[in-house]
Write a protein that holds these residues in place. Sequence first.
Motif, PDB file in Angstrom:
ATOM      1  N   TRP A  39       0.841  -1.211   0.000  1.00  0.00           N
ATOM      2  CA  TRP A  39       0.000   0.000   0.000  1.00  0.00           C
ATOM      3  C   TRP A  39       0.870   1.253   0.000  1.00  0.00           C
ATOM      4  N   ASN A  40       1.830   1.292   0.916  1.00  0.00           N
ATOM      5  CA  ASN A  40       2.704   2.462   1.031  1.00  0.00           C
ATOM      6  C   ASN A  40       3.560   2.637  -0.218  1.00  0.00           C
ATOM      7  N   LEU A  41       4.019   1.514  -0.769  1.00  0.00           N
ATOM      8  CA  LEU A  41       4.838   1.578  -1.980  1.00  0.00           C
ATOM      9  C   LEU A  41       4.031   2.144  -3.138  1.00  0.00           C
ATOM     10  N   HIS A  42       2.776   1.693  -3.281  1.00  0.00           N
ATOM     11  CA  HIS A  42       1.930   2.197  -4.363  1.00  0.00           C
ATOM     12  C   HIS A  42       1.704   3.696  -4.210  1.00  0.00           C
ATOM     13  N   ARG A  43       1.446   4.128  -2.983  1.00  0.00           N
ATOM     14  CA  ARG A  43       1.217   5.548  -2.743  1.00  0.00           C
ATOM     15  C   ARG A  43       2.458   6.370  -3.070  1.00  0.00           C
ATOM     16  N   GLU A  44       3.609   5.935  -2.565  1.00  0.00           N
ATOM     17  CA  GLU A  44       4.846   6.684  -2.783  1.00  0.00           C
ATOM     18  C   GLU A  44       5.201   6.765  -4.265  1.00  0.00           C
ATOM     19  N   THR A  45       5.046   5.662  -4.961  1.00  0.00           N
ATOM     20  CA  THR A  45       5.440   5.660  -6.373  1.00  0.00           C
ATOM     21  C   THR A  45       4.368   6.276  -7.268  1.00  0.00           C
ATOM     22  N   SER A  46       3.175   6.536  -6.721  1.00  0.00           N
ATOM     23  CA  SER A  46       2.168   7.305  -7.463  1.00  0.00           C
ATOM     24  C   SER A  46       2.521   8.783  -7.442  1.00  0.00           C
ATOM     25  N   LEU A  47       3.321   9.176  -6.449  1.00  0.00           N
ATOM     26  CA  LEU A  47       3.716  10.576  -6.317  1.00  0.00           C
ATOM     27  C   LEU A  47       5.085  10.848  -6.912  1.00  0.00           C
ATOM     28  N   ASP A  48       5.843   9.819  -7.204  1.00  0.00           N
ATOM     29  CA  ASP A  48       7.189   9.981  -7.770  1.00  0.00           C
ATOM     30  C   ASP A  48       7.360   8.962  -8.891  1.00  0.00           C
ATOM     31  N   ILE A  49       7.126   9.394 -10.124  1.00  0.00           N
ATOM     32  CA  ILE A  49       7.087   8.479 -11.262  1.00  0.00           C
ATOM     33  C   ILE A  49       8.438   7.816 -11.517  1.00  0.00           C
ATOM     34  N   MET A  50       9.546   8.509 -11.233  1.00  0.00           N
ATOM     35  CA  MET A  50      10.848   7.901 -11.453  1.00  0.00           C
ATOM     36  C   MET A  50      11.139   6.831 -10.403  1.00  0.00           C
TER      37      MET A  50
END
Length: 218
Positions: A39-50
């Motif tokens: 869940w946290n990984l999806h959220r973080e990588t939704s905000l930082d595409i790289m």
Amino acid sequence: MSSVMANAYLKMFPMEGEKKISAGKRNPVLDIPEFNRAWNLHRETSLDIMKRYEYMSQCLNFTDKDTEAIKESKEILAPHLEAILDHIYWEKLINDPWLSRWFRDETGKIAKEYVTIRRARQRRFLLKILECKWDEEFWNFVRWVGAVHVPVFGFEDLYIPMRLNLALWGYIHQYLFNFLAEQLKDDPEKLRRITTAWTKLFWMIIDVYHIDYFAAWM
């Protein structure tokens, strides 16, 4: 966080930029460590595409060798790109009972002008892939194309089911590989390198394309 799509995401879901404070009603699913991390990984990588690209590259072991293999494929694919696109759009897509729905007008007939536009866009995108510039602009573009196919960033009444996206990319994947197999039938090692690299890249494109398909659920 300079990503254009990340900023648009925060405008749509401002609560994602706020500090999380418990309301006292714990979702028991989040007590499962693996799900919580996902869940946290999806959220973080939704905000930082790289960060998303880097994570997916690690998952798929997409390395510089794969980038070089895709560069190698340019000499094979680029000269035949018009024929490849003609087949995909004018033979396959407009005749497929499911995928052709994307290309029909209000009367149910194939909108030829629209097919031509979509073909031209796909041509630009495939050429961009062959340039192998996996930068923020490239991945933001992939994400944006996916996002406009759902109500999040597109039209309120527009929702292209994920199965149709997968069917389209699956067919392009299949056709390119059959084409490469014919062109490289005397060089199986080169064929292995190139098709492996394209497979990894397709999975990354599919992942980034669908990030905003889950925003409403989140």
